[in-house]
Design an enzyme around this catalytic site. Sequence first.
Site, short mmCIF file in Angstrom:
data_model
loop_
_atom_site.label_atom_id
_atom_site.label_comp_id
_atom_site.label_asym_id
_atom_site.label_seq_id
_atom_site.Cartn_x
_atom_site.Cartn_y
_atom_site.Cartn_z
N ARG A 238 37.17 -12.26 10.96
CA ARG A 238 36.68 -13.10 12.04
C ARG A 238 35.47 -13.91 11.60
O ARG A 238 34.64 -13.45 10.83
CB ARG A 238 36.29 -12.24 13.24
CG ARG A 238 35.76 -13.04 14.42
CD ARG A 238 35.43 -12.17 15.59
NE ARG A 238 34.05 -11.70 15.51
CZ ARG A 238 33.43 -11.05 16.50
NH1 ARG A 238 34.07 -10.78 17.62
NH2 ARG A 238 32.20 -10.65 16.35
N CYS B 15 32.44 -16.01 13.81
CA CYS B 15 31.93 -16.23 15.16
C CYS B 15 30.65 -17.04 15.04
O CYS B 15 29.70 -16.60 14.38
CB CYS B 15 31.66 -14.90 15.87
SG CYS B 15 31.21 -15.09 17.60
#
Length: 126
Positions: A101, A103
Amino acid sequence: MKKIATTKAPAAIGPYSQGMILGNLVFSSGQIPVVPETGTIAGPTIVEQAEQSCKNVGEVLKAGGSSYEKVVKTTCFLADMADFPVFNGIYEKYFVSSPARSCVAVKELPKGVLCEIEAIAYLEEE
């Protein structure tokens, strides 16, 4: 390539598709917290908006033949990094595969929302 289209996620608000399938991969476009049935934003808080964004990604994945369990990478955009801990609490309920991920906090998101999520997943095995 094959376009993904579903009425269970918000329609694209520009010249793009909700997602694409290429080979055995499903790519979702960024999903903001629009309620597909009404076209309205899910609510004013990061809790409500993160829940809806996650649900919208899930519907695009499902329409493309995949699921949260098959997600290998997400990119998450937050309007305010102070929302990161609460966002994570919602996110981890859905993205159970613990995908890779990124972010980041951004200056502004479409429609003034607080978050947006996109995902890459692989297709369900038949």
